[in-house]
Design a protein around this motif. Structure first.
Motif, mmCIF file in Angstrom:
data_model
loop_
_atom_site.group_PDB
_atom_site.id
_atom_site.type_symbol
_atom_site.label_atom_id
_atom_site.label_comp_id
_atom_site.label_asym_id
_atom_site.label_seq_id
_atom_site.Cartn_x
_atom_site.Cartn_y
_atom_site.Cartn_z
ATOM 1 N N ILE A 54 -20.625 40.227 52.970
ATOM 2 C CA ILE A 54 -21.024 41.319 53.847
ATOM 3 C C ILE A 54 -20.303 41.182 55.179
ATOM 4 O O ILE A 54 -20.091 40.074 55.672
ATOM 5 C CB ILE A 54 -22.557 41.356 54.051
ATOM 6 C CG1 ILE A 54 -22.963 42.623 54.808
ATOM 7 C CG2 ILE A 54 -23.055 40.104 54.763
ATOM 8 C CD1 ILE A 54 -24.471 42.848 54.874
ATOM 9 N N SER A 55 -19.909 42.305 55.750
ATOM 10 C CA SER A 55 -19.246 42.313 57.040
ATOM 11 C C SER A 55 -19.619 43.593 57.771
ATOM 12 O O SER A 55 -20.253 44.480 57.204
ATOM 13 C CB SER A 55 -17.726 42.204 56.881
ATOM 14 O OG SER A 55 -17.210 43.300 56.146
ATOM 15 N N ARG A 56 -19.236 43.685 59.035
ATOM 16 C CA ARG A 56 -19.543 44.892 59.799
ATOM 17 C C ARG A 56 -18.509 45.136 60.880
ATOM 18 O O ARG A 56 -17.838 44.210 61.340
ATOM 19 C CB ARG A 56 -20.945 44.804 60.422
ATOM 20 C CG ARG A 56 -21.104 43.719 61.475
ATOM 21 C CD ARG A 56 -22.564 43.555 61.882
ATOM 22 N NE ARG A 56 -23.041 44.673 62.690
ATOM 23 C CZ ARG A 56 -24.322 44.883 63.004
ATOM 24 N NH1 ARG A 56 -25.257 44.053 62.542
ATOM 25 N NH2 ARG A 56 -24.672 45.919 63.756
ATOM 26 N N ASP A 57 -18.397 46.384 61.276
ATOM 27 C CA ASP A 57 -17.543 46.803 62.365
ATOM 28 C C ASP A 57 -18.459 47.501 63.362
ATOM 29 O O ASP A 57 -18.829 48.658 63.158
ATOM 30 C CB ASP A 57 -16.440 47.738 61.878
ATOM 31 C CG ASP A 57 -15.452 48.098 62.965
ATOM 32 O OD1 ASP A 57 -15.816 48.082 64.156
ATOM 33 O OD2 ASP A 57 -14.291 48.405 62.634
ATOM 34 N N ASN A 58 -18.842 46.803 64.409
ATOM 35 C CA ASN A 58 -19.803 47.344 65.365
ATOM 36 C C ASN A 58 -19.293 48.598 66.077
ATOM 37 O O ASN A 58 -20.072 49.493 66.403
ATOM 38 C CB ASN A 58 -20.181 46.275 66.398
ATOM 39 C CG ASN A 58 -20.980 45.141 65.803
ATOM 40 O OD1 ASN A 58 -21.718 45.321 64.833
ATOM 41 N ND2 ASN A 58 -20.847 43.955 66.380
ATOM 42 N N ALA A 59 -17.999 48.662 66.328
ATOM 43 C CA ALA A 59 -17.427 49.821 67.001
ATOM 44 C C ALA A 59 -17.532 51.074 66.147
ATOM 45 O O ALA A 59 -17.575 52.186 66.672
ATOM 46 C CB ALA A 59 -15.973 49.559 67.377
ATOM 47 N N LYS A 60 -17.563 50.903 64.831
ATOM 48 C CA LYS A 60 -17.629 52.030 63.909
ATOM 49 C C LYS A 60 -19.017 52.229 63.308
ATOM 50 O O LYS A 60 -19.201 53.106 62.465
ATOM 51 C CB LYS A 60 -16.610 51.856 62.783
ATOM 52 C CG LYS A 60 -15.158 51.900 63.230
ATOM 53 C CD LYS A 60 -14.225 51.762 62.041
ATOM 54 C CE LYS A 60 -12.780 52.012 62.421
ATOM 55 N NZ LYS A 60 -12.275 51.008 63.397
#
Length: 124
Positions: free
Chosen positions: A69-75
């Motif tokens: 799992i990963s994330r892109d906080n800006a998006k």
């Protein structure tokens, strides 16, 4: 209002890979944890993976070493990379997020949101 939309599901052969995406949109002030759950036919919805705003992750034992799992906080987006897929991974996968919201006529609120789900089918 907040909307979570999953994408990337589909049909894949055992041993293959798939990448799911979850995009949050709406009157979002901030997002804490995001996660993935799944539900197979006739089964209870179960936890798959989660990630905090700081990048700390948790996984169900059944997917450790195979899913990331990963994330892109800006998006405002979370991802689930699924490798070495097995037929038992077949399920509807749901995105979940703990979100702070702020609309024009209301104070900041913290609520839990769910996406509509995306189907993942793994064939033998």
């Amino acid at each position: 209002q907040v909307q979570l939309v999953e994408s990337g599901g589909g049909l894949v052969q055992a041993g293959g890979s798939l990448r799911l995406s979850c995009v949050a949109s709406g009157s979002i002030f901030g997002i804490n944890a995001m996660g993935w759950y799944r539900q197979a036919p006739g089964m209870q919805r179960e936890f798959v993976a989660a990630i905090t705003s700081g990048g700390s992750t948790n996984y169900a034992d059944s997917v450790k070493g195979r899913f990331t799992i990963s994330r892109d906080n800006a998006k405002n987006t979370a991802y689930l990379q699924m490798n070495s897929l097995k037929p038992e991974d077949t399920a509807v996968y749901y995105c979940n997020a703990d979100i702070y919201t702020r609309v024009t006529d209301s104070p900041i609120r913290r609520s839990d949101y769910w996406g509509q789900g995306t189907q993942v089918t793994v064939s033998s």
